[in-house]
Design a protein around this motif. Sequence first.
Motif, short mmCIF file in Angstrom:
data_model
loop_
_atom_site.label_atom_id
_atom_site.label_comp_id
_atom_site.label_asym_id
_atom_site.label_seq_id
_atom_site.Cartn_x
_atom_site.Cartn_y
_atom_site.Cartn_z
N SER A 12 0.85 -1.19 0.00
CA SER A 12 0.00 0.00 0.00
C SER A 12 0.88 1.23 0.00
O SER A 12 1.98 1.22 0.54
CB SER A 12 -0.94 0.01 1.20
OG SER A 12 -0.23 0.22 2.39
N VAL A 18 -3.60 3.58 -1.06
CA VAL A 18 -3.92 2.83 -2.26
C VAL A 18 -3.17 1.50 -2.18
O VAL A 18 -1.96 1.47 -1.99
CB VAL A 18 -3.50 3.60 -3.53
CG1 VAL A 18 -3.67 2.73 -4.76
CG2 VAL A 18 -4.31 4.88 -3.65
N GLY A 39 -5.95 -4.27 -7.74
CA GLY A 39 -6.06 -3.26 -6.70
C GLY A 39 -7.16 -3.64 -5.73
O GLY A 39 -8.12 -4.32 -6.11
N GLY A 41 -8.37 -1.10 -3.56
CA GLY A 41 -8.86 0.17 -3.04
C GLY A 41 -7.94 0.68 -1.95
O GLY A 41 -6.73 0.57 -2.03
N ILE A 42 -8.53 1.24 -0.91
CA ILE A 42 -7.75 1.75 0.22
C ILE A 42 -7.61 0.63 1.24
O ILE A 42 -8.59 0.02 1.64
CB ILE A 42 -8.45 2.96 0.87
CG1 ILE A 42 -8.67 4.07 -0.15
CG2 ILE A 42 -7.65 3.47 2.07
CD1 ILE A 42 -7.41 4.65 -0.75
N SER A 133 -4.46 2.21 -9.81
CA SER A 133 -5.40 2.82 -8.87
C SER A 133 -4.99 4.22 -8.47
O SER A 133 -5.49 4.76 -7.50
CB SER A 133 -5.49 1.96 -7.60
OG SER A 133 -5.94 0.67 -7.91
N VAL A 136 -7.21 7.01 -7.14
CA VAL A 136 -7.80 6.94 -5.81
C VAL A 136 -6.98 7.85 -4.90
O VAL A 136 -5.76 7.82 -4.92
CB VAL A 136 -7.78 5.49 -5.29
CG1 VAL A 136 -8.31 5.40 -3.88
CG2 VAL A 136 -8.55 4.59 -6.23
N THR A 140 -7.19 9.54 2.96
CA THR A 140 -8.63 9.44 3.02
C THR A 140 -9.11 9.67 4.44
O THR A 140 -8.39 9.49 5.40
CB THR A 140 -9.12 8.06 2.57
OG1 THR A 140 -8.59 7.08 3.45
CG2 THR A 140 -8.72 7.75 1.15
N ARG A 167 -15.32 11.49 -3.67
CA ARG A 167 -15.28 10.08 -4.06
C ARG A 167 -15.69 9.25 -2.86
O ARG A 167 -15.23 9.47 -1.75
CB ARG A 167 -13.90 9.68 -4.52
CG ARG A 167 -13.49 10.37 -5.81
CD ARG A 167 -12.12 9.91 -6.22
NE ARG A 167 -12.20 8.52 -6.62
CZ ARG A 167 -11.90 8.09 -7.85
NH1 ARG A 167 -11.51 8.96 -8.75
NH2 ARG A 167 -11.99 6.83 -8.16
N PHE A 169 -16.37 5.17 -1.41
CA PHE A 169 -16.18 3.75 -1.59
C PHE A 169 -17.28 3.06 -0.80
O PHE A 169 -17.53 3.38 0.34
CB PHE A 169 -14.80 3.33 -1.11
CG PHE A 169 -13.71 3.95 -1.92
CD1 PHE A 169 -13.24 3.33 -3.05
CD2 PHE A 169 -13.17 5.17 -1.57
CE1 PHE A 169 -12.27 3.91 -3.83
CE2 PHE A 169 -12.20 5.76 -2.34
CZ PHE A 169 -11.74 5.12 -3.48
N GLU A 171 -19.22 -0.28 0.73
CA GLU A 171 -19.15 -1.66 1.19
C GLU A 171 -20.59 -2.06 1.48
O GLU A 171 -21.27 -1.42 2.27
CB GLU A 171 -18.30 -1.76 2.45
CG GLU A 171 -18.19 -3.16 2.99
CD GLU A 171 -17.29 -3.21 4.20
OE1 GLU A 171 -17.82 -3.28 5.32
OE2 GLU A 171 -16.06 -3.15 4.03
#
Length: 175
Positions: A12, A18, A39, A41-42, A133, A136, A140, A167, A169, A171
């Motif tokens: 990361s 990322v 990827g 994501g975070i 990615s 992104v 964050t 942006r 994300f 879940e």
Amino acid sequence: MKCGQAYVDGGSRGNPGVAGYGVLLLDEDGQVLASVSEGIGIGTNNVAEYSALLAALRLAQSHGIRALQVLADSELLVKQIQGLYQVRHPGLKPLFQQAQSLIRDLDSFSITHIPREQNREADRLANLAMDRSKGVPQKTSLRRVRAVFQNGVFRPEDPLDLPENTRCFLEVILP
């Protein structure tokens, strides 16, 4: 019995940041069966390492491999899977359990710690995933928001005060 070898790596940029992983799956003759660069994501580097292991286990399964040797440069991952270190972080426990479940399905499994220099291709694949990615955000701020999905749209239960073009994300927790 079909045998294979998997080189795995995750990373990361920022921790968390990322994140992505790479897997190189070889057959018993050292021929490449598959390579993966994904990827996630975070995430943290440890979550990315576990994601790489899970991907390798699933790849091996899909190629009919019954005996798998995994090579990784993450000492934490290797020692946790070997049972030498406890898995204390709550975010890693479900990943560890998934890995153990997939490992039990194999006839033979081993995991070995190798120096980073011997894991260059998996590292390259993990970096490719993180490069893809790059849109992104690196830093964050995570905030949990409850929402309901209605007519093709997620509707927050409470009003959101977010700047335009934020942006998000998502879940999803299915019942």
